[in-house]
Design an enzyme around this catalytic site. Structure first.
Site, PDB file in Angstrom:
ATOM      1  N   ASP A  84      25.369  40.143  -1.722  1.00 57.12           N
ATOM      2  CA  ASP A  84      24.192  40.231  -1.281  1.00 57.12           C
ATOM      3  C   ASP A  84      24.009  42.117  -1.458  1.00 57.12           C
ATOM      4  O   ASP A  84      25.042  42.598  -1.096  1.00 57.12           O
ATOM      5  CB  ASP A  84      24.017  39.920   0.096  1.00 57.12           C
ATOM      6  CG  ASP A  84      22.588  40.068   0.655  1.00 57.12           C
ATOM      7  OD1 ASP A  84      21.649  40.175   0.051  1.00 57.12           O
ATOM      8  OD2 ASP A  84      22.628  40.209   1.947  1.00 57.12           O
ATOM      9  N   HIS A  85      22.996  42.534  -1.988  1.00 55.62           N
ATOM     10  CA  HIS A  85      22.692  44.058  -2.133  1.00 55.62           C
ATOM     11  C   HIS A  85      24.075  44.828  -2.675  1.00 55.62           C
ATOM     12  O   HIS A  85      24.502  45.747  -2.090  1.00 55.62           O
ATOM     13  CB  HIS A  85      22.571  44.391  -0.629  1.00 55.62           C
ATOM     14  CG  HIS A  85      21.193  44.129  -0.185  1.00 55.62           C
ATOM     15  ND1 HIS A  85      19.980  44.608  -0.707  1.00 55.62           N
ATOM     16  CD2 HIS A  85      20.933  43.027   0.884  1.00 55.62           C
ATOM     17  CE1 HIS A  85      19.162  44.083   0.101  1.00 55.62           C
ATOM     18  NE2 HIS A  85      19.714  43.082   0.922  1.00 55.62           N
ATOM     19  N   ASP A 106      21.205  45.694  -6.104  1.00 59.17           N
ATOM     20  CA  ASP A 106      20.116  46.351  -5.423  1.00 59.17           C
ATOM     21  C   ASP A 106      20.072  47.897  -5.679  1.00 59.17           C
ATOM     22  O   ASP A 106      20.828  48.782  -5.410  1.00 59.17           O
ATOM     23  CB  ASP A 106      20.314  46.395  -3.971  1.00 59.17           C
ATOM     24  CG  ASP A 106      19.364  47.128  -2.954  1.00 59.17           C
ATOM     25  OD1 ASP A 106      18.514  47.821  -3.767  1.00 59.17           O
ATOM     26  OD2 ASP A 106      19.648  46.999  -1.873  1.00 59.17           O
ATOM     27  N   GLU A 136      16.053  44.197  -6.978  1.00 60.84           N
ATOM     28  CA  GLU A 136      15.160  44.379  -5.945  1.00 60.84           C
ATOM     29  C   GLU A 136      14.256  45.673  -6.207  1.00 60.84           C
ATOM     30  O   GLU A 136      14.689  46.542  -6.634  1.00 60.84           O
ATOM     31  CB  GLU A 136      16.162  44.912  -4.391  1.00 60.84           C
ATOM     32  CG  GLU A 136      15.175  45.322  -3.487  1.00 60.84           C
ATOM     33  CD  GLU A 136      16.066  45.506  -2.046  1.00 60.84           C
ATOM     34  OE1 GLU A 136      17.019  44.622  -1.775  1.00 60.84           O
ATOM     35  OE2 GLU A 136      15.565  46.621  -1.400  1.00 60.84           O
ATOM     36  N   GLY A 205      14.657  37.266   6.695  1.00 62.12           N
ATOM     37  CA  GLY A 205      14.234  35.812   7.230  1.00 62.12           C
ATOM     38  C   GLY A 205      13.951  36.020   8.847  1.00 62.12           C
ATOM     39  O   GLY A 205      13.289  35.088   9.303  1.00 62.12           O
ATOM     40  N   ASN A 227      20.351  36.242   8.243  1.00 66.46           N
ATOM     41  CA  ASN A 227      21.506  36.713   8.698  1.00 66.46           C
ATOM     42  C   ASN A 227      21.690  37.055  10.135  1.00 66.46           C
ATOM     43  O   ASN A 227      22.364  36.062  11.041  1.00 66.46           O
ATOM     44  CB  ASN A 227      21.982  38.072   7.994  1.00 66.46           C
ATOM     45  CG  ASN A 227      23.337  38.418   8.371  1.00 66.46           C
ATOM     46  OD1 ASN A 227      24.146  37.555   8.772  1.00 66.46           O
ATOM     47  ND2 ASN A 227      23.774  39.635   8.044  1.00 66.46           N
TER      48      ASN A 227
HETATM   49  P1  13P Z   1      18.142  39.424   8.276  1.00 66.16           P
HETATM   50  O1  13P Z   1      19.385  39.529   8.929  1.00 66.16           O
HETATM   51  O2  13P Z   1      16.844  39.864   8.795  1.00 66.16           O
HETATM   52  O3  13P Z   1      17.953  37.665   8.702  1.00 66.16           O
HETATM   53  O4  13P Z   1      17.966  39.398   6.786  1.00 66.16           O
HETATM   54  C1  13P Z   1      19.210  38.933   6.034  1.00 66.16           C
HETATM   55  C2  13P Z   1      18.948  39.259   4.568  1.00 66.16           C
HETATM   56  O5  13P Z   1      17.937  39.686   4.301  1.00 66.16           O
HETATM   57  C3  13P Z   1      20.320  39.552   3.860  1.00 66.16           C
HETATM   58  O6  13P Z   1      20.103  39.979   2.627  1.00 66.16           O
END
Ligand code: 13P
Length: 278
Positions: A84-85, A106, A136, A205, A227
């Site tokens: 992620d990222h 990203d 992204e 989310g 998350n």
């Molecule tokens: P949140 O922590 O706001 O649910 O976002 C999670 C996220 O987008 C991880 O890339």
């Protein structure tokens, strides 16, 4: 089985639902998420940030934990192990070489042309090994006031000039808790959906209403990341448990006090994204 995200996302896009990405922070989180998703028999994406990778020990540790859990817990669903990222080519390559099945590059902090060229560098490397790539555009930050929302024209250029398998455009969502009600740009999502096949990803989310999540899926969002909501659910129950049981010191008991809460969030999101939850 560990797979890349391409078939999962393309099928979800055609059928009109979304795949959840749940971020993991440690072995226990991965275990709870895998068990809850397996109970629902729903394929999922496990997201691991650069900082979570570092926290857990490194890319090989993460891959070892996930592969071990899938085997030992007899997990029968498909699982995507996704960076992620990722902020650089090097971290994407490191994850791919270690056994991740998907990466996010990203480069949203760069100018559009530089973002495109770094994204393509990662795609060229990843696609040789059948690894999926998410990009992204705009910048999805942690504060609504520092949002750098993207637009349809940049999205068009980016999708035409890169070979990403999924795109996370900044269209009004933020990571972490919202200080104001999120105002998502559904029109741009819809325009992209009508003109491109590339699945769109909604980051941040946590805090988006069920109604808006459903509307986003209708507007072309095919993957939604969660998350913070899991972190809050887990820590609320752990804090309660410690307060009620001040003499407990076994870390397994303390960490497990948040298991039920994480599993409940995972199951609720799975149902929501499949359209089975109001
Ligand atoms: P949140 O922590 O706001 O649910 O976002 C999670 C996220 O987008 C991880 O890339």
């Amino acid at each position: 089985m560990l797979i890349n995200s391409i078939a999962l996302l393309n099928k979800a896009k055609i059928k009109g639902y979304a795949i959840p990405q749940f971020n993991i922070n440690n072995m226990e989180w991965a275990k709870y998420i895998l068990e809850a998703s397996n109970e629902c028999q729903t394929d999922i994406i496990l997201g691991v940030s650069e900082s979570a990778i570092k926290y857990m020990g490194g890319v090989n540790t993460v891959v070892g934990i996930i592969k071990g859990l899938i085997k030992d817990l007899h997990i029968t669903i498909n699982v995507v192990l996704h960076l992620d990222h990722g902020k650089s080519f090097n971290i994407c390559k490191e994850c791919i070489d270690a056994g991740f099945t998907s990466v996010m590059i990203d480069a949203s902090h760069m100018e559009l042309d530089k973002n495109i060229s770094l994204t393509n560098e990662v795609c060229n490397y990843a696609h040789q090994f059948n690894i999926s790539v998410e990009g992204e555009l705009g910048a999805i930050n942690t504060n609504i006031h520092s949002l750098n929302i993207t637009n349809y024209e940049d999205i068009t250029t980016y999708l035409k000039e890169t070979s990403v398998d999924a795109l996370a455009p900044a269209l009004g969502s933020v990571h972490g808790l919202y200080k104001e009600i999120p105002n998502l740009d559904f029109d741009t999502m819809e325009r992209v959906k009508n003109n491109f096949f590339t699945p769109l990803v909604l980051h941040g989310g946590t805090g988006i209403s069920n109604k808006d999540i459903k509307k986003a899926i209708k507007s072309g969002i095919t993957k939604i990341n969660f998350n913070t909501e899991l972190q809050i659910a887990w820590s609320t129950d752990v804090k309660k448990y410690i307060n009620n049981n001040p003499n407990i010191y076994d870390p397994r008991t303390i960490i497990s006090a948040g298991e039920k809460a994480i599993k409940e969030v995972v199951i609720q999101k799975i149902k929501l994204l499949k359209g089975e939850y109001e």
